[in-house]
Design a protein around this motif. Structure first.
Motif, PDB file in Angstrom:
ATOM      1  N   LYS A   1      42.862  43.522  23.826  1.00 18.88           N
ATOM      2  CA  LYS A   1      41.936  43.886  24.912  1.00 18.88           C
ATOM      3  C   LYS A   1      41.415  42.633  25.603  1.00 18.88           C
ATOM      4  CE  LYS A   1      40.013  48.270  23.311  1.00 18.88           C
ATOM      5  NZ  LYS A   1      38.834  48.846  22.628  1.00 18.88           N
ATOM      6  N   VAL A   2      41.059  41.654  24.794  1.00 19.64           N
ATOM      7  CA  VAL A   2      40.531  40.408  25.359  1.00 19.64           C
ATOM      8  C   VAL A   2      41.600  39.713  26.193  1.00 19.64           C
ATOM      9  CG1 VAL A   2      39.720  38.084  24.749  1.00 19.64           C
ATOM     10  CG2 VAL A   2      38.789  40.062  23.576  1.00 19.64           C
ATOM     11  N   GLN A   3      42.821  39.684  25.652  1.00 21.33           N
ATOM     12  CA  GLN A   3      43.907  39.037  26.395  1.00 21.33           C
ATOM     13  C   GLN A   3      44.154  39.749  27.728  1.00 21.33           C
ATOM     14  OE1 GLN A   3      46.930  39.139  23.414  1.00 21.33           O
ATOM     15  NE2 GLN A   3      46.459  37.083  22.658  1.00 21.33           N
ATOM     16  N   MET A   4      44.061  41.081  27.684  1.00 17.91           N
ATOM     17  CA  MET A   4      44.262  41.862  28.914  1.00 17.91           C
ATOM     18  C   MET A   4      43.196  41.503  29.948  1.00 17.91           C
ATOM     19  SD  MET A   4      45.095  45.857  28.647  1.00 17.91           S
ATOM     20  CE  MET A   4      43.571  46.483  29.291  1.00 17.91           C
ATOM     21  N   LEU A   5      41.970  41.403  29.475  1.00 15.45           N
ATOM     22  CA  LEU A   5      40.865  41.064  30.387  1.00 15.45           C
ATOM     23  C   LEU A   5      41.035  39.655  30.936  1.00 15.45           C
ATOM     24  CD1 LEU A   5      37.788  42.611  28.562  1.00 15.45           C
ATOM     25  CD2 LEU A   5      38.530  43.133  30.874  1.00 15.45           C
ATOM     26  N   GLU A   6      41.482  38.757  30.086  1.00 12.45           N
ATOM     27  CA  GLU A   6      41.659  37.367  30.543  1.00 12.45           C
ATOM     28  C   GLU A   6      42.773  37.276  31.581  1.00 12.45           C
ATOM     29  OE1 GLU A   6      41.871  35.261  26.854  1.00 12.45           O
ATOM     30  OE2 GLU A   6      39.680  35.059  26.732  1.00 12.45           O
ATOM     31  N   ARG A   7      43.795  38.115  31.370  1.00 12.32           N
ATOM     32  CA  ARG A   7      44.869  38.169  32.379  1.00 12.32           C
ATOM     33  C   ARG A   7      44.318  38.724  33.699  1.00 12.32           C
ATOM     34  NH1 ARG A   7      49.950  41.443  31.098  1.00 12.32           N
ATOM     35  NH2 ARG A   7      48.736  42.023  29.293  1.00 12.32           N
ATOM     36  N   GLU A   8      43.501  39.755  33.554  1.00 11.29           N
ATOM     37  CA  GLU A   8      42.878  40.373  34.735  1.00 11.29           C
ATOM     38  C   GLU A   8      42.039  39.336  35.493  1.00 11.29           C
ATOM     39  OE1 GLU A   8      43.394  43.548  35.580  1.00 11.29           O
ATOM     40  OE2 GLU A   8      41.935  43.732  37.196  1.00 11.29           O
ATOM     41  N   ILE A   9      41.330  38.490  34.734  1.00 12.71           N
ATOM     42  CA  ILE A   9      40.523  37.435  35.369  1.00 12.71           C
ATOM     43  C   ILE A   9      41.431  36.524  36.188  1.00 12.71           C
ATOM     44  CG2 ILE A   9      39.153  35.354  34.882  1.00 12.71           C
ATOM     45  CD1 ILE A   9      37.989  36.937  32.465  1.00 12.71           C
ATOM     46  N   GLY A  10      42.583  36.188  35.623  1.00 10.05           N
ATOM     47  CA  GLY A  10      43.553  35.346  36.337  1.00 10.05           C
ATOM     48  C   GLY A  10      43.998  35.991  37.640  1.00 10.05           C
ATOM     49  N   PHE A  11      44.323  37.311  37.560  1.00  3.27           N
ATOM     50  CA  PHE A  11      44.766  38.027  38.763  1.00  3.27           C
ATOM     51  C   PHE A  11      43.670  38.046  39.821  1.00  3.27           C
ATOM     52  CE2 PHE A  11      47.487  40.842  35.777  1.00  3.27           C
ATOM     53  CZ  PHE A  11      48.460  39.861  35.710  1.00  3.27           C
ATOM     54  N   LEU A  12      42.444  38.319  39.367  1.00  2.00           N
ATOM     55  CA  LEU A  12      41.331  38.423  40.322  1.00  2.00           C
ATOM     56  C   LEU A  12      41.064  37.074  40.982  1.00  2.00           C
ATOM     57  CD1 LEU A  12      38.950  40.782  38.327  1.00  2.00           C
ATOM     58  CD2 LEU A  12      40.060  41.301  40.489  1.00  2.00           C
ATOM     59  N   GLU A  13      41.167  36.006  40.206  1.00  2.00           N
ATOM     60  CA  GLU A  13      40.960  34.664  40.786  1.00  2.00           C
ATOM     61  C   GLU A  13      42.039  34.359  41.818  1.00  2.00           C
ATOM     62  OE1 GLU A  13      38.519  32.429  37.182  1.00  2.00           O
ATOM     63  OE2 GLU A  13      40.707  32.374  37.199  1.00  2.00           O
ATOM     64  N   GLU A  14      43.275  34.794  41.472  1.00  4.98           N
ATOM     65  CA  GLU A  14      44.392  34.636  42.421  1.00  4.98           C
ATOM     66  C   GLU A  14      44.091  35.395  43.711  1.00  4.98           C
ATOM     67  OE1 GLU A  14      48.619  35.949  41.552  1.00  4.98           O
ATOM     68  OE2 GLU A  14      48.131  34.786  39.776  1.00  4.98           O
ATOM     69  N   GLU A  15      43.625  36.640  43.547  1.00  3.48           N
ATOM     70  CA  GLU A  15      43.349  37.485  44.717  1.00  3.48           C
ATOM     71  C   GLU A  15      42.221  36.894  45.565  1.00  3.48           C
ATOM     72  OE1 GLU A  15      42.943  41.639  43.713  1.00  3.48           O
ATOM     73  OE2 GLU A  15      42.592  42.186  45.801  1.00  3.48           O
ATOM     74  N   LEU A  16      41.216  36.333  44.872  1.00  6.20           N
ATOM     75  CA  LEU A  16      40.103  35.712  45.596  1.00  6.20           C
ATOM     76  C   LEU A  16      40.594  34.552  46.451  1.00  6.20           C
ATOM     77  CD1 LEU A  16      36.966  35.518  43.299  1.00  6.20           C
ATOM     78  CD2 LEU A  16      37.003  36.111  45.718  1.00  6.20           C
ATOM     79  N   LYS A  17      41.539  33.796  45.879  1.00  5.21           N
ATOM     80  CA  LYS A  17      42.090  32.662  46.637  1.00  5.21           C
ATOM     81  C   LYS A  17      42.883  33.163  47.836  1.00  5.21           C
ATOM     82  CE  LYS A  17      42.618  29.277  42.987  1.00  5.21           C
ATOM     83  NZ  LYS A  17      43.569  28.880  41.960  1.00  5.21           N
ATOM     84  N   SER A  18      43.718  34.219  47.588  1.00  2.00           N
ATOM     85  CA  SER A  18      44.601  34.693  48.653  1.00  2.00           C
ATOM     86  C   SER A  18      43.823  35.350  49.789  1.00  2.00           C
ATOM     87  CB  SER A  18      45.641  35.663  48.098  1.00  2.00           C
ATOM     88  OG  SER A  18      45.010  36.852  47.715  1.00  2.00           O
ATOM     89  N   ILE A  19      42.645  35.849  49.482  1.00  2.00           N
ATOM     90  CA  ILE A  19      41.855  36.556  50.499  1.00  2.00           C
ATOM     91  C   ILE A  19      41.338  35.595  51.577  1.00  2.00           C
ATOM     92  CG2 ILE A  19      39.443  36.512  49.688  1.00  2.00           C
ATOM     93  CD1 ILE A  19      39.461  39.541  49.899  1.00  2.00           C
ATOM     94  N   GLU A  20      41.275  34.333  51.215  1.00  5.50           N
ATOM     95  CA  GLU A  20      40.758  33.338  52.169  1.00  5.50           C
ATOM     96  C   GLU A  20      41.570  33.342  53.471  1.00  5.50           C
ATOM     97  OE1 GLU A  20      38.067  31.765  51.672  1.00  5.50           O
ATOM     98  OE2 GLU A  20      37.746  32.185  49.539  1.00  5.50           O
ATOM     99  N   GLY A  21      42.900  33.464  53.324  1.00 10.93           N
ATOM    100  CA  GLY A  21      43.748  33.370  54.522  1.00 10.93           C
ATOM    101  C   GLY A  21      44.050  34.702  55.170  1.00 10.93           C
ATOM    102  N   LEU A  22      43.354  35.761  54.729  1.00 11.31           N
ATOM    103  CA  LEU A  22      43.685  37.085  55.255  1.00 11.31           C
ATOM    104  C   LEU A  22      43.156  37.316  56.664  1.00 11.31           C
ATOM    105  CD1 LEU A  22      43.232  39.717  52.423  1.00 11.31           C
ATOM    106  CD2 LEU A  22      45.335  38.878  53.435  1.00 11.31           C
ATOM    107  N   HIS A  23      43.895  38.147  57.413  1.00 11.16           N
ATOM    108  CA  HIS A  23      43.429  38.556  58.734  1.00 11.16           C
ATOM    109  C   HIS A  23      42.325  39.589  58.563  1.00 11.16           C
ATOM    110  CE1 HIS A  23      46.619  36.571  60.867  1.00 11.16           C
ATOM    111  NE2 HIS A  23      47.489  37.057  60.016  1.00 11.16           N
ATOM    112  N   PRO A  24      41.453  39.688  59.540  1.00 15.03           N
ATOM    113  CA  PRO A  24      40.444  40.752  59.458  1.00 15.03           C
ATOM    114  C   PRO A  24      41.089  42.121  59.658  1.00 15.03           C
ATOM    115  CG  PRO A  24      40.266  39.560  61.534  1.00 15.03           C
ATOM    116  CD  PRO A  24      41.259  38.822  60.695  1.00 15.03           C
ATOM    117  N   ALA A  25      40.310  43.175  59.366  1.00 18.11           N
ATOM    118  CA  ALA A  25      40.853  44.542  59.385  1.00 18.11           C
ATOM    119  C   ALA A  25      41.320  44.976  60.770  1.00 18.11           C
ATOM    120  CB  ALA A  25      39.795  45.494  58.862  1.00 18.11           C
TER     121      ALA A  25
END
Lengths: 208, 377
Positions: free
Chosen positions: A38-62
């Motif tokens: 469970k902990v490993q799954m959450l830690e992986r999820e943290i990695g994905f979310l951090e990735e998504e946070l980074k990728s959102i910087e360059g996103l176009h608005p809606a």
């Protein structure tokens, strides 16, 4: 031996008093592994979310995808969308004309070419097939070409009727042929001719 | 590391995940400069209007003796398969209303059904946790039943939804109450990939619906009781490509928008939402307030072929036709003449988009088509 020689005074070594033991502490392997997973799954999820946070910087608005949606919807015809009410009278007019078989009325052919007057898509009779032999004075467009597309030759039963698109400018300098396209080319293999005559082919075949 | 230490780590990780999700939400909100209806209004779009005879019921398919739970059209021909509580699949000719096949199921508790792209076979699944494939051309057994040509077993929970991969009769994706989606190879009957699961990054509750993109069949979305929708790439089973938050209830239904770059969701929170798969933005919320305070759940949805209309079935027997651009309800098929007498549980558009089929708890299916005038081009 000394003890044995001292006679009856020697005390018998007594057994230690009973001390009940709790069962040995086995490691709860299953629970631990589960918790670790469970902990490993959450830690992986943290990695994905951090990735998504980074990728959102360059996103176009809606507004950009909203524009794409609006454009996509506007560019595609829809057999379930109703008419614009103001065109109904015009449609009925064409419907009456198309109701009879193709008649050779040159003035109609000339009207066809008027950029202000468009035939409704419910009218897909071969009206314009009469055109090439006719010379019209207003406007001049001898090179006007009438639709030869298979789907527009005769009224056939369709779920969706053909759309007749005439060139927007009918001056001879930029004379391009009419095009007739079927948005939904597959017609059901069902004899619906009687129905379509009656309703000028604007109804879907489910009504046949 | 002791179990106690692990529990501490677990708590800390959960907190971090929640903080990051909140941060993401805030960032996304900053990027939501408009929604579809706001943009369409700014472009002068006018709403679609329906007259009383524009969309009319032109066929009633009668034959089931129980609630209809699911239906699917063939991609090419005018046929429909429906699944009902009566434990049968019926294949209909939508033009003539005739039944071409009636298949008695080994397990009557069916929840979903699908036509294969070639129209040669149908699939169904339900509380037996398996997906059964029936070849429509195979001879009928002595008892009069259609034999199961392949049983896809492996889910540990009910099969809530199934859909064939476009143009592939040999691959199918199922969603299940075991929190996973599975891509199956029908030829071998084996699982090709499992998406999510107990120790995978995926849904954390029952998965209720799947929809495969027709423009890119490697992509599919799933909707779940964990209130999220997830986008998956069939080549990467280990994690979802993106998770879409926003709903406040179970996501009962998901459906790709016709352009393949967006998808719609319908939920127990009474809303439908439109999400963009590339940016993850929520582009529109479709919600009609109800005076009585009861919020009907969204049970099924389908886009028209241009994407302009969104047909939505609700738990209170309403079936709204939404104008997707202006986010307005333009018709309620639940209150027009010849409407169903029970809840509309499933609906779907024919491949050419000219007809809508609705299935209801009143045991009937109805076909709706345009009966009015066409617009001038």
């Amino acid at each position: 031996m000394a003890g044995a020689g001292s006679g009856g005074t020697a005390s018998v070594p007594s057994l230690p008093p009973p001390r009940p033991k709790s069962p040995p502490r086995y490691p709860d392997l299953y629970g631990k592994r589960r918790e670790l997973a469970k902990v490993q799954m959450l830690e992986r999820e943290i990695g994905f979310l951090e990735e998504e946070l980074k990728s959102i910087e360059g996103l176009h608005p809606a507004s950009r995808p909203c524009k794409e949606v609006t454009e996509f919807v506007s560019e595609h015809s829809d057999p379930l969308i109703p008419t614009i009410k103001k065109s109904r009278r015009s449609c009925c007019f064409w419907k009456r004309l198309c109701g009879s078989s193709c008649f050779n009325l040159s003035w109609i052919c000339c009207w066809c070419r008027c950029p202000r007057m468009k035939m409704p898509d419910c009218c897909n009779c071969n009206l314009c097939n009469c055109c090439p032999s006719i010379s019209c004075s207003i406007p001049k467009c001898q090179c006007f070409s009438c639709p030869r597309s298979k789907c527009c030759r005769k009224p056939v039963c369709k779920w969706s009727c053909c759309s007749l698109k005439c060139p927007s400018c009918f001056s001879c300098s930029s004379c391009s042929p009419c095009t007739c396209t079927c948005s939904y080319p597959r017609c059901p293999k069902l004899n619906c001719s009687s129905c379509c005559k009656k309703c000028c082919c604007f109804c879907p075949c489910y009504f046949c | 590391m002791s179990v106690a230490e692990l529990k501490e780590r677990h708590m800390a990780a959960t907190q971090t995940v929640n903080d990051l999700r909140e941060k993401l939400k805030q960032k996304r909100l900053q990027l939501l400069d408009t929604d579809v209806s706001g943009y369409a209004r700014s472009q002068g779009k006018t709403p679609v209007t329906f007259g009383p005879t524009d969309l009319v019921c032109c066929r009633i398919l009668q034959g089931h003796t129980g609630k209809v739970y699911s239906l699917d059209w063939t991609p090419e021909k005018n046929r429909i398969v429906s699944a009902s509580q009566d434990g049968r699949l019926i294949v209909w000719n939508a033009l003539t209303s005739q039944k071409t096949h009636a298949i008695k199921l080994p397990c009557a508790w069916v929840m979903t059904c699908a036509f294969s792209p070639s129209g040669q076979s149908v699939a169904c699944g339900g509380l037996d946790s398996a997906c059964s494939i029936f070849n429509l051309n195979s001879p009928i057994a002595k008892e009069g039943n259609h034999p199961v040509s392949r049983m896809l077993s492996g889910h540990k929970g009910y099969v809530s939804s199934c859909q064939y991969v476009p143009d592939e009769d040999t691959h199918l994706i199922t969603s299940s109450g075991d929190q996973t989606c599975v891509l199956w190879d029908i030829t071998t009957g084996l699982r090709t990939s499992v998406f999510g699961g107990e120790f995978q990054s995926g849904h954390t509750a029952d998965v209720l619906s799947v929809s495969i993109s027709s423009s890119n069949p490697r992509l599919f979305v799933s909707g779940s009781c964990d209130t999220t929708a997830r986008l998956w790439d069939t080549r990467v089973a280990s994690r979802a490509q993106r998770t879409f938050h926003g709903h406040e209830g179970d996501v009962n239904t998901v459906k790709f928008f016709p352009d393949g770059n967006r998808f719609g969701t319908g939920s127990d929170d009474g809303t439908c939402r439109l999400f963009d798969i590339r940016t993850g933005h929520q582009l529109q919320v479709y919600y009609q307030p109800h005076g009585d305070g009861d919020i009907p759940h969204v049970t099924s949805m389908a886009f028209s072929i241009s994407g302009r209309l969104l047909f939505v079935g609700y738990s209170n027997s309403d079936c709204y036709v939404w104008d997707t651009l202006l986010a307005k309800v333009v018709l309620n098929l639940g209150s027009v003449q010849n409407s169903h007498e029970g809840r509309i549980s499933c609906l779907g558009l024919s491949a050419d988009g000219s007809a809508l089929c609705t299935g209801s708890w009143d045991t009937n299916l109805k076909i709706w088509a345009f009966g009015g005038h066409r617009s001038v081009i």
